[in-house]
Design a protein around this motif. Structure first.
Motif, short mmCIF file in Angstrom:
data_model
loop_
_atom_site.label_atom_id
_atom_site.label_comp_id
_atom_site.label_asym_id
_atom_site.label_seq_id
_atom_site.Cartn_x
_atom_site.Cartn_y
_atom_site.Cartn_z
N ASP A 9 -39.84 -39.21 30.56
CA ASP A 9 -40.96 -39.75 31.34
C ASP A 9 -42.09 -38.73 31.52
O ASP A 9 -43.07 -38.99 32.22
N GLY A 10 -41.94 -37.56 30.90
CA GLY A 10 -42.98 -36.53 30.97
C GLY A 10 -42.78 -35.49 32.04
O GLY A 10 -43.48 -34.47 32.05
N GLU A 11 -41.85 -35.70 32.94
CA GLU A 11 -41.61 -34.72 34.00
C GLU A 11 -41.00 -33.45 33.40
O GLU A 11 -40.06 -33.52 32.60
N ALA A 12 -41.50 -32.29 33.81
CA ALA A 12 -41.01 -31.01 33.31
C ALA A 12 -40.34 -30.24 34.44
O ALA A 12 -40.87 -30.16 35.56
N ALA A 13 -39.16 -29.69 34.15
CA ALA A 13 -38.43 -28.88 35.12
C ALA A 13 -38.32 -27.46 34.60
O ALA A 13 -38.04 -27.23 33.42
N ARG A 14 -38.56 -26.49 35.48
CA ARG A 14 -38.58 -25.09 35.10
C ARG A 14 -37.27 -24.40 35.50
O ARG A 14 -36.70 -24.67 36.56
N PHE A 15 -36.82 -23.50 34.60
CA PHE A 15 -35.56 -22.80 34.82
C PHE A 15 -35.67 -21.36 34.31
O PHE A 15 -36.54 -21.05 33.49
N ASP A 16 -34.76 -20.52 34.77
CA ASP A 16 -34.65 -19.18 34.18
C ASP A 16 -34.11 -19.28 32.75
O ASP A 16 -34.50 -18.50 31.88
N LEU A 17 -33.23 -20.24 32.54
CA LEU A 17 -32.63 -20.46 31.23
C LEU A 17 -32.53 -21.95 30.97
O LEU A 17 -31.98 -22.69 31.79
N ALA A 18 -33.08 -22.40 29.84
CA ALA A 18 -32.94 -23.79 29.40
C ALA A 18 -31.94 -23.83 28.24
O ALA A 18 -32.04 -23.04 27.30
N VAL A 19 -31.00 -24.77 28.32
CA VAL A 19 -29.93 -24.87 27.33
C VAL A 19 -30.00 -26.24 26.67
O VAL A 19 -30.04 -27.27 27.35
N ASP A 20 -29.99 -26.25 25.34
CA ASP A 20 -30.03 -27.50 24.58
C ASP A 20 -28.71 -27.68 23.85
O ASP A 20 -28.41 -26.99 22.89
N VAL A 21 -27.89 -28.61 24.33
CA VAL A 21 -26.61 -28.95 23.70
C VAL A 21 -26.52 -30.48 23.59
O VAL A 21 -25.50 -31.08 23.91
N ARG A 22 -27.60 -31.10 23.10
CA ARG A 22 -27.69 -32.56 23.08
C ARG A 22 -27.04 -33.21 21.88
O ARG A 22 -27.11 -34.44 21.74
N GLY A 25 -35.01 -17.06 27.64
CA GLY A 25 -35.15 -18.31 28.39
C GLY A 25 -34.62 -19.54 27.68
O GLY A 25 -34.78 -20.65 28.21
N LEU A 26 -33.97 -19.39 26.52
CA LEU A 26 -33.53 -20.55 25.75
C LEU A 26 -32.22 -20.27 25.04
O LEU A 26 -32.02 -19.21 24.45
N LEU A 27 -31.31 -21.26 25.08
CA LEU A 27 -30.05 -21.22 24.35
C LEU A 27 -29.81 -22.59 23.73
O LEU A 27 -29.91 -23.61 24.42
N CYS A 28 -29.52 -22.61 22.43
CA CYS A 28 -29.23 -23.86 21.73
C CYS A 28 -27.90 -23.71 20.98
O CYS A 28 -27.71 -22.73 20.25
N ILE A 29 -27.01 -24.68 21.16
CA ILE A 29 -25.75 -24.73 20.40
C ILE A 29 -25.60 -26.15 19.87
O ILE A 29 -25.73 -27.12 20.62
N ASN A 30 -25.29 -26.28 18.58
CA ASN A 30 -25.19 -27.61 18.01
C ASN A 30 -24.44 -27.55 16.68
O ASN A 30 -24.03 -26.48 16.22
#
Length: 370
Positions: free
Chosen positions: A207-220, A332-337
């Motif tokens: 929906d366009g809302e952005a949330a801020r974090f110290d670390l964003a993790v992408d495991v989608r 600030g970013l971690l991705c595992i897939n």
């Protein structure tokens, strides 16, 4: 990660829930976003669910680092051995937190072959026995004669050739996924929220809302496209209910065309799988797959003839071009897939390594702050 961090995780599959549980236990503030309606497993007894759900719910949960050497590199088997020990520790910790259902078992597994398929089976066994583990060891395989097999698994069909892999195990996928979500401290779960983009320190929702974090993790998993070169590999499983049929350990049938397994579950249930089709079709289980899987299962366990089909399910495994997992780390970013067919086998070791990349101190479950 000595300081308390604010962590956002996109995806609540095996990796997402395990990361959230471990980070929460270490005292970090974690928020998880996932399009699923809630933490519980999809309802069984339906041929197909229109809402995609985590591939980990569909998987059988076999922890078979040796058997997977037939179609994976020794490095994956090494990760699998580490994960076996880690899943045992996770299960013990969850039970200490109040989870009362079975989550993990380690009784070994069996490789089976019919006499007509013995040549193909020996070729698979030769590959397994020739595989060098990263530690320099060799896989443990023990041939069983008919009395030995009957002593271990009396319900097996006579005439089968069998080999025991004594150290392999299994996890109960639905129960484990639910327990990780329900017993994770310091974790806020945002169900029904689809993530559009993950960037360093930021997760943007559909929906366009952005949330801020110290670390964003992408495991989608599949949801991480097009940022990762993923493809979906279709897998189908069938659940059978067979009261009185005894099977203690998972079994794999060595067949020239099929990789068929039968995995026992609590409540007289058996999971039979799994097809491996290069397709992103999420439609219900096909007639061909159902017939082939159930015929193979019946040939191994004749007592399944009176079993009742309670559930059929299809899902997509997220796979990279080389079928191996990929971990990417930036500030600030971690991705595992890309865990493909090895999600349960690899997840704890990959999570441990990823957390070690973020923190040079030894990665463990961390102190409980319940």
């Amino acid at each position: 990660m000595g300081r308390r961090m604010k962590v956002g995780i996109a995806g609540a599959g095996v990796l997402g829930r395990l990361l959230a549980w471990r980070l929460g236990r270490a005292g970090h503030a974690v928020t998880v976003f996932d399009p699923a309606p809630g933490p519980l497993a999809p309802e069984t007894g339906r041929l197909h669910t229109s809402t995609p759900h985590a591939a980990g719910f569909t998987a059988a949960g076999m922890l078979s680092p040796v058997a997977e050497l037939d179609n994976a590199q020794p490095e994956l088997a090494h990760l699998g051995w580490r994960s076996l020990a880690l899943w045992r520790e996770v299960s013990q910790a969850l039970h200490a937190q109040g989870c009362a259902v079975p989550l993990f078992a380690q009784h070994g597994s069996l490789l089976l072959a019919h006499g007509d398929d013995l040549g193909a089976a020996h070729r698979v066994l030769a590959r397994l026995e020739a595989a060098s583990m990263p530690t320099g060891g060799r896989p443990t395989l023990r041939a069983l004669d008919r009395p030995a097999l009957a002593g271990l698994e009396p319900a097996m069909a006579p005439g089968l050739h069998a080999w025991l892999l004594p150290e392999e195990g299994q996890v109960m996928p639905r129960e484990m996924l639910q327990a990780l979500a329900l017993h994770a401290p310091h974790v806020h779960w945002c169900w029904g929220d689809r993530v559009a983009r993950v960037a360093p320190g930021c997760i943007t929702l559909a929906d366009g809302e952005a949330a801020r974090f110290d670390l964003a993790v992408d495991v989608r998993g599949m949801g991480a496209r097009p940022g990762m070169p993923l493809r979906g590999v279709r897998g189908e499983v069938i659940w059978l209910h067979a009261p009185g049929v005894r099977l203690l350990r998972p079994v794999r049938l060595l067949h020239p065309r099929h990789r068929v397994y039968i995995v026992p579950r609590p409540g007289d249930l058996f999971v039979v799988g799994a097809s491996e089709i290069e397709s992103e079709d999420r439609s219900p289980v096909s007639l061909r797959s159902a017939v082939e899987l159930m015929a193979a299962a019946h040939s191994v366990l004749p007592e399944l003839a009176e079993a009742r089909i309670v559930h059929m399910e299809s899902n997509l495994r997220p796979a990279m071009p080389d079928n191996g997992p990929r971990t990417e780390h930036a500030p600030g970013l971690l991705c595992i897939n890309g865990l493909f067919r090895h999600g349960w086998l690899l997840a704890p070791a990959l999570v441990q390594d990823a957390l070690a990349m973020l923190d040079p101190t030894p990665a463990d479950a961390g102190p409980s702050h319940d």
